[in-house]
Design an enzyme around this catalytic site. Sequence first.
Site, PDB file in Angstrom:
ATOM      1  NE  ARG A 194      -8.152   2.992 -16.372  1.00 30.23           N
ATOM      2  CZ  ARG A 194      -9.503   3.046 -17.749  1.00 30.23           C
ATOM      3  NH1 ARG A 194      -9.628   2.454 -18.352  1.00 30.23           N
ATOM      4  NH2 ARG A 194      -8.897   4.479 -18.434  1.00 30.23           N
ATOM      5  CG  HIS A 226     -12.769  -2.444 -22.946  1.00 34.12           C
ATOM      6  ND1 HIS A 226     -14.146  -3.323 -21.470  1.00 34.12           N
ATOM      7  CD2 HIS A 226     -11.761  -1.808 -22.178  1.00 34.12           C
ATOM      8  CE1 HIS A 226     -13.853  -3.044 -20.760  1.00 34.12           C
ATOM      9  NE2 HIS A 226     -12.400  -1.908 -20.566  1.00 34.12           N
ATOM     10  CG  ASP A 234      -8.244   0.285 -19.979  1.00 33.60           C
ATOM     11  OD1 ASP A 234      -9.835  -0.316 -19.674  1.00 33.60           O
ATOM     12  OD2 ASP A 234      -8.096  -0.312 -18.727  1.00 33.60           O
ATOM     13  CG  HIS A 286      -9.974  -4.977 -19.853  1.00 35.22           C
ATOM     14  ND1 HIS A 286      -9.246  -4.750 -19.791  1.00 35.22           N
ATOM     15  CD2 HIS A 286     -10.776  -4.180 -18.310  1.00 35.22           C
ATOM     16  CE1 HIS A 286      -9.498  -3.573 -19.446  1.00 35.22           C
ATOM     17  NE2 HIS A 286     -10.658  -3.338 -18.694  1.00 35.22           N
TER      18      HIS A 286
HETATM   19 FE   FE2 Z   1     -11.497  -1.162 -19.156  1.00 31.97          FE
END
Ligand code: FE2
Length: 341
Positions: free
Chosen positions: A292, A121, A123, A275
């Site tokens: 994150r 995917h 983000d 990723h």
């Molecule tokens: Fe991700």
Amino acid sequence: MTTSSTTTGLRVEPVAGHIGAEVSGVDLTQPLSSATVAALKKALLTYKVLFFHGQHLDHAAHVALARQFGTPTAADPHEPGIDPQFPEILTVDPRVDEHRYGEDFEERFRRRRRHFLSGWHIDNSATVNPPAASILRADIVPAYGGDTHWTNLVAAYEGLSPPLRRLVDGLWAQHQFLAGFDMPAHDPQVASILTVINARPHIAEHPVVRVIPETGERALFLSPSTTSHIVDLTTAESAHLLDLLYQQLARDEYRVRLRWRPGTVAMWDNRTTAHLAALDHSHLNVQRRLYRVTLTGDVPVSPDGRPSRVLSGELFTSSGHPDGSGPTGSALLPEQAAGRC
Ligand SMILES: [Fe+2]
């Protein structure tokens, strides 16, 4: 080729043929000089993902680092972060999801993938301005298992034959959260997730090929977790073409794999990479917790200069929503279960 700078002290060492470099000679817990920030931005454009080891950031230092590279977004377009003091921080930890959705949540979710590559995917690609970059730091990670993989979407595009590149240059795809998963609304587990998503759905049409302004590079901008279909093709045509393109973007030669250690930081260009976390640790009964921060991105632009279109939702920014109310999901979403960072 490995480069060292006497001005900044940075050492940048590529770790794979098409993507990824390990960076040393910098302390990310401290404010960076403008020369260092410029050098890291340049390295990010070249290598797409940068790895830093031995950087033990707390939330405040993580956000401060991100602010030197752009404007942090809210933690997620749908849900608030766990810590109200740091609304930019998304916690990536399967135990958070298991607490809410049951012990075998991750495995049940994995079985819902529509495509074997659905864990890959970009983000928040369902927003009209997906984040420009993501900065992920490891807090608690297993000794083995749970590596993250990245793939270079520019190399994947350039690896297509010229006639296929010409075809995808003119195509558009719809992106919607969890589109890569079978989500029957009658399932109570799914229903609770859909309730949160549908309270403020994000659906966007992005060019299949986006042009990166700083470099002029073209990236194959597809996210197997969140791309639903290619616009204007028949359902069968779209499925077959996406299968081909997903296999192209996930090819071994365009990829790099990171084994996390506590204190590792990965910073990636979210416009030119996709990723995936391997999810090869769920049977080990070990903990994996990362944090994150994503940076506000531009609206993608196609090779013929047209911007992405919003079908639902609004810009994904620091406030989360233009009315400043921020994400208001009543239950935390398994955001990263879609593929986990
Ligand atoms: Fe991700």
